[in-house]
Design a protein around this motif. Structure first.
Motif, short mmCIF file in Angstrom:
data_model
loop_
_atom_site.label_atom_id
_atom_site.label_comp_id
_atom_site.label_asym_id
_atom_site.label_seq_id
_atom_site.Cartn_x
_atom_site.Cartn_y
_atom_site.Cartn_z
N GLN A 26 6.84 7.66 -8.63
CA GLN A 26 7.18 6.48 -8.14
C GLN A 26 7.22 6.12 -6.94
O GLN A 26 7.67 7.09 -5.96
CB GLN A 26 8.89 6.35 -8.79
N THR A 27 6.71 5.03 -6.37
CA THR A 27 6.57 4.82 -4.90
C THR A 27 7.18 3.48 -4.64
O THR A 27 7.63 2.45 -5.30
CB THR A 27 5.14 4.47 -4.58
N LEU A 28 8.14 3.33 -3.50
CA LEU A 28 8.80 2.18 -3.23
C LEU A 28 8.18 1.75 -2.08
O LEU A 28 8.03 2.30 -1.02
CB LEU A 28 10.51 2.57 -2.87
N TRP A 29 7.97 0.40 -1.99
CA TRP A 29 7.37 -0.29 -0.69
C TRP A 29 8.24 -1.27 -0.41
O TRP A 29 8.47 -2.19 -0.98
CB TRP A 29 5.80 -1.01 -1.06
N PHE A 202 7.17 0.11 -6.92
CA PHE A 202 8.33 -0.95 -6.68
C PHE A 202 8.02 -1.76 -5.39
O PHE A 202 8.08 -0.86 -4.41
CB PHE A 202 9.74 -0.47 -6.77
N ILE A 203 7.95 -3.01 -5.40
CA ILE A 203 7.73 -3.72 -4.11
C ILE A 203 9.09 -4.44 -4.12
O ILE A 203 9.40 -5.04 -4.91
CB ILE A 203 6.89 -4.50 -4.04
N GLU A 204 9.96 -4.28 -2.88
CA GLU A 204 10.83 -5.05 -2.46
C GLU A 204 10.53 -5.90 -1.34
O GLU A 204 10.55 -5.19 -0.19
CB GLU A 204 12.21 -3.89 -2.19
N ILE A 205 10.63 -7.03 -1.44
CA ILE A 205 10.46 -8.18 -0.19
C ILE A 205 11.86 -8.54 0.31
O ILE A 205 12.55 -9.30 -0.63
CB ILE A 205 9.69 -9.34 -0.55
N SER A 221 16.77 4.66 -9.30
CA SER A 221 16.57 6.29 -9.43
C SER A 221 15.62 6.62 -8.24
O SER A 221 15.31 5.67 -7.31
CB SER A 221 15.59 6.47 -10.72
N ALA A 222 15.49 7.80 -7.93
CA ALA A 222 15.08 8.31 -6.70
C ALA A 222 13.45 8.05 -6.85
O ALA A 222 13.06 8.28 -8.05
CB ALA A 222 15.20 9.86 -6.51
N VAL A 223 12.70 7.93 -5.76
CA VAL A 223 11.51 7.55 -5.82
C VAL A 223 10.65 8.75 -5.03
O VAL A 223 11.31 9.59 -4.25
CB VAL A 223 11.07 6.38 -4.95
N ASP A 224 9.28 9.06 -5.11
CA ASP A 224 8.82 10.10 -4.63
C ASP A 224 8.26 9.93 -3.12
O ASP A 224 7.88 10.93 -2.36
CB ASP A 224 7.56 10.34 -5.60
N ARG A 225 8.17 8.73 -2.88
CA ARG A 225 7.66 8.16 -1.46
C ARG A 225 8.21 6.85 -1.47
O ARG A 225 8.19 5.96 -2.00
CB ARG A 225 6.34 8.36 -1.38
N VAL A 226 8.45 6.45 -0.09
CA VAL A 226 8.75 5.23 0.60
C VAL A 226 7.48 4.73 1.44
O VAL A 226 7.55 5.29 2.49
CB VAL A 226 10.29 5.13 1.12
N TRP A 227 7.16 3.31 1.37
CA TRP A 227 6.38 2.73 2.25
C TRP A 227 7.18 1.85 2.75
O TRP A 227 7.97 1.12 2.17
CB TRP A 227 5.02 2.05 1.65
N THR A 228 6.92 1.22 4.37
CA THR A 228 7.51 0.37 4.99
C THR A 228 6.44 -0.63 5.72
O THR A 228 5.67 0.00 6.39
CB THR A 228 8.43 1.01 6.08
N GLY A 229 6.74 -1.78 5.20
CA GLY A 229 5.82 -2.99 6.24
C GLY A 229 4.35 -2.90 5.45
O GLY A 229 4.23 -2.30 4.63
N MET A 230 3.70 -4.05 6.22
CA MET A 230 2.38 -4.01 5.88
C MET A 230 1.61 -2.84 6.47
O MET A 230 0.24 -2.72 5.98
CB MET A 230 1.92 -5.39 6.38
N GLN A 234 -2.42 -0.32 5.19
CA GLN A 234 -3.83 0.21 5.51
C GLN A 234 -3.78 1.84 5.40
O GLN A 234 -5.00 2.24 5.30
CB GLN A 234 -3.69 -0.33 7.03
N SER A 235 -2.53 2.36 5.56
CA SER A 235 -2.52 3.62 5.52
C SER A 235 -3.03 4.25 4.06
O SER A 235 -3.60 5.38 3.82
CB SER A 235 -1.09 4.31 5.89
N PHE A 236 -2.46 3.33 3.07
CA PHE A 236 -2.76 3.69 1.64
C PHE A 236 -4.26 3.40 1.37
O PHE A 236 -5.09 4.33 0.53
CB PHE A 236 -2.02 2.72 0.72
#
Length: 252
Positions: A26-29, A202-205, A221-230, A234-236
């Motif tokens: 699970q990824t949260l962005w 999961f994308i949260e705006i 639930s807990a996620v495996d990683r969190v991405w922040t911002g746009m 690019q990193s992904f």
């Protein structure tokens, strides 16, 4: 001479389009909003699934079954937001199952409710859906797939995605219909039972305004990683695994 493919010079081969695999688990962005007047948050749950024909049929059938039930739970009963939608989208190599909620409530709390609702709906399919309901839903989706295009524009819109994806499977709709008619409920339930293992994003705006709290606080639930911002995009893109489109021989 000959006509070069659109967008490429003579002698230059077109590259097959590619699609990135989601990370496992699970990824949260989290993305901040940009409009200070916008009060709503947006929460999107997206499952990435293989793009094979059988999976495409079963995903469309699942969305047909569950979209009204998801809307009744999240929109009508819980009143989380005006827009609540379950849908599926076919990509070049994968398909995506999406559950979207636009809401004035805190995004993490809404995400928790989306997770709870989704778990309940899958449980209904696996434990409560009977054969009569399965056949009724099959018939409804089959009627849609069997409809002839009403005009040239509708026919164009059916075939053009096969060109843009460079897949050229112009018989795909008929193939899906044949697989649907042959589908059995146990095979469908086996497919549904594996959805929990699919990569999930999961994308949260987040609105710039203060969000409303919900009366009953739930923790997602807990996620495996969190991405922040746009910047996370690019990193992904630089580290993702990319899959090329699978072509078939087109009959022209």
């Amino acid at each position: 001479g000959h006509l070069a493919p659109l967008g490429f010079s003579s002698g230059q081969a077109a590259e097959d389009p590619e699609e990135a695999e989601f990370p496992e688990g699970q990824t949260l962005w989290e993305i901040p909003g940009t409009n200070p007047e916008e009060r709503n948050n947006c929460v999107l749950m997206e499952l990435q699934l293989p793009g094979d024909l059988q999976g495409s049929v079963f995903t469309s059938l699942l969305v047909r079954m569950l979209n009204p039930k998801v809307f009744e739970d999240l929109r009508t009963k819980q009143q989380l937001g005006y827009i609540v939608q379950l849908s599926n989208v076919e990509g070049r190599r994968f398909q995506k199952l999406r559950l979207l909620v636009q809401t004035e409530f805190e995004a993490p709390e809404v995400r928790a409710r989306i997770e709870r609702c989704w778990k309940r709906q899958l449980q209904w399919v696996l434990e409560e859906m009977d054969e009569a309901e399965f056949q009724r839903q099959k018939q409804g989706l089959g009627s849609l797939l069997a409809e002839a295009p009403k005009n040239l524009n509708e026919e164009f819109n059916r075939f053009w995605p096969e060109v843009t994806r460079r897949r050229y499977d112009f018989q795909r709709r008929q193939k899906r219909l044949e697989l649907l008619r042959a589908a059995e409920s146990q095979a469908f339930k086996d497919f549904v039972a594996k959805l929990d293992a699919a990569p999930r994003l999961f994308i949260e705006i987040h609105s710039l305004q203060r969000s409303k709290p919900l009366s009953e606080a739930l923790q997602p639930s807990a996620v495996d990683r969190v991405w922040t911002g746009m910047e996370a995009l690019q990193s992904f893109r630089s580290t993702a695994k990319w899959k090329a489109t699978e072509r078939i021989a087109a009959k022209l």
